[in-house]
Design a protein around this motif. Structure first.
Motif, PDB file in Angstrom:
ATOM      1  N   UNK A  47       2.155   0.473  -1.425  1.00  0.00           N
ATOM      2  CA  UNK A  47       1.161   0.604  -0.899  1.00  0.00           C
ATOM      3  C   UNK A  47       0.978   1.978   0.010  1.00  0.00           C
ATOM      4  N   UNK A  48       0.144   2.539   0.159  1.00  0.00           N
ATOM      5  CA  UNK A  48      -0.024   3.823   0.887  1.00  0.00           C
ATOM      6  C   UNK A  48      -1.010   3.938   2.121  1.00  0.00           C
ATOM      7  N   UNK A 100      -4.359   2.530   0.272  1.00  0.00           N
ATOM      8  CA  UNK A 100      -3.977   2.628  -1.379  1.00  0.00           C
ATOM      9  C   UNK A 100      -3.252   1.445  -1.828  1.00  0.00           C
ATOM     10  N   UNK A 101      -3.259   0.926  -3.051  1.00  0.00           N
ATOM     11  CA  UNK A 101      -2.242   0.098  -3.818  1.00  0.00           C
ATOM     12  C   UNK A 101      -2.037   0.337  -5.075  1.00  0.00           C
ATOM     13  N   UNK A 127      -6.996  -0.601  -1.700  1.00  0.00           N
ATOM     14  CA  UNK A 127      -6.279  -1.907  -1.825  1.00  0.00           C
ATOM     15  C   UNK A 127      -7.515  -2.950  -2.094  1.00  0.00           C
ATOM     16  N   UNK A 128      -6.859  -3.848  -2.868  1.00  0.00           N
ATOM     17  CA  UNK A 128      -7.498  -5.117  -3.016  1.00  0.00           C
ATOM     18  C   UNK A 128      -6.999  -6.220  -2.366  1.00  0.00           C
ATOM     19  N   UNK A 129      -7.609  -6.862  -1.395  1.00  0.00           N
ATOM     20  CA  UNK A 129      -7.111  -7.895  -0.644  1.00  0.00           C
ATOM     21  C   UNK A 129      -7.254  -9.096  -1.170  1.00  0.00           C
ATOM     22  N   UNK A 130      -6.492  -9.406  -2.290  1.00  0.00           N
ATOM     23  CA  UNK A 130      -6.857 -10.788  -3.041  1.00  0.00           C
ATOM     24  C   UNK A 130      -6.018 -11.955  -2.567  1.00  0.00           C
ATOM     25  N   UNK A 153     -10.781   0.789   7.992  1.00  0.00           N
ATOM     26  CA  UNK A 153     -10.136   1.136   6.881  1.00  0.00           C
ATOM     27  C   UNK A 153     -10.919   0.505   5.564  1.00  0.00           C
ATOM     28  N   UNK A 154     -10.853   1.647   4.612  1.00  0.00           N
ATOM     29  CA  UNK A 154     -11.470   1.205   3.309  1.00  0.00           C
ATOM     30  C   UNK A 154     -10.793   0.445   2.584  1.00  0.00           C
ATOM     31  N   UNK A 155     -11.299  -0.485   1.836  1.00  0.00           N
ATOM     32  CA  UNK A 155     -10.669  -1.470   0.702  1.00  0.00           C
ATOM     33  C   UNK A 155     -11.475  -1.092  -0.352  1.00  0.00           C
ATOM     34  N   UNK A 156     -11.028  -1.699  -1.706  1.00  0.00           N
ATOM     35  CA  UNK A 156     -11.594  -1.552  -3.031  1.00  0.00           C
ATOM     36  C   UNK A 156     -12.988  -2.312  -3.091  1.00  0.00           C
TER      37      UNK A 156
END
Length: 237
Positions: free
Chosen positions: A55-56, A218-219, A85-88, A108-111
């Motif tokens: 992750x970044x 990012x992931x 990032x996808x917070x699954x 913070x943005x996620x996907x």
């Protein structure tokens, strides 16, 4: 004369290819392609030992202080063989919450993305504000927004938001507030951000208009890493 025409044809072809590739990489309307050097040298700030994903966080890099819209943030990630990032899992969500606290980040943005485009009329996606969300980074559906997902202790979507100040009861997320107050194609809250106590609600998920500027996480993208390894077998990623 024939030689001159061939030369100019080659020049024009090269220009068209260069312009096309530049558009793919930099346009705010198009999805970026991974780039070998950026994939190889991508920052690796955190690691999930279960998946091997790195992750970044933009706030811990040369992008410190830089904020941008959802698609441009996603393209920065994609050029590095990553995606937003996808917070699954709850573990990933807890990790991002800790980063937000540590760096005192506002959001913070996620996907996370609302399926509100062509092909999103399937019955199982209705109503969209509940069943129409998915992780664009992995393609995995986000559980119904009005329920606590299996394996999670609580629903990460906030119980309140901007609209709650106008009514007697709390309006939970996602609420598409900006669009309801100023209707346009730009103001639709179709992207998912994690916000830091904007409404006295702690660090929670909120739907947000995608043009809003935010920091990002990012992931690693398994799909793009595989694609790049197939194209560059000797590349260490």
């Amino acid at each position: 004369m024939t030689m001159i025409l061939k030369t100019w044809s080659s020049v024009i072809l090269c220009i068209l290819i260069a312009v096309t590739e530049a558009k793919v990489r930099t346009s705010g309307r198009l999805i970026a392609r991974p780039r070998a050097e950026k994939c190889k040298n991508r920052p690796k700030h955190y690691m999930d030992k279960r998946t091997g994903h790195y992750y970044f966080f933009s706030g811990k890099s040369q992008y410190r202080g830089y904020k941008t819209g959802w698609l441009d943030a996603r393209n920065i990630c994609r050029e590095m063989c990553m995606d937003l990032v996808s917070l699954e899992t709850e573990e990933e969500n807890i990790m991002l919450e800790a980063i937000i606290r540590k760096y005192k980040v506002r959001d913070v943005w996620t996907s996370g993305r609302l399926c509100n485009f062509h092909g999103c009329e399937a019955p199982h996606l209705q109503p969209k504000n509940i069943n129409g969300w998915f992780w664009s980074g992995s393609g995995v559906s986000i559980p119904p927004t009005n329920q606590t997902a299996p394996g999670w202790k609580e629903n990460p979507w906030s119980h309140t938001g901007f609209l709650s100040q106008f009514v007697s009861n709390e309006v939970p997320q996602p609420d598409n507030a900006e669009y309801l107050l100023q209707k346009s194609g730009v103001t639709v809250e179709a992207c998912l951000a994690v916000q830091n106590n904007w409404y006295g609600d702690g660090i929670e998920w909120h739907d947000t208009a995608c043009y809003r500027a935010k920091q990002f996480m990012c992931e690693d993208s398994d799909k793009m890493i595989k694609f790049m390894k197939n194209r560059h077998p000797n590349l260490t990623i």
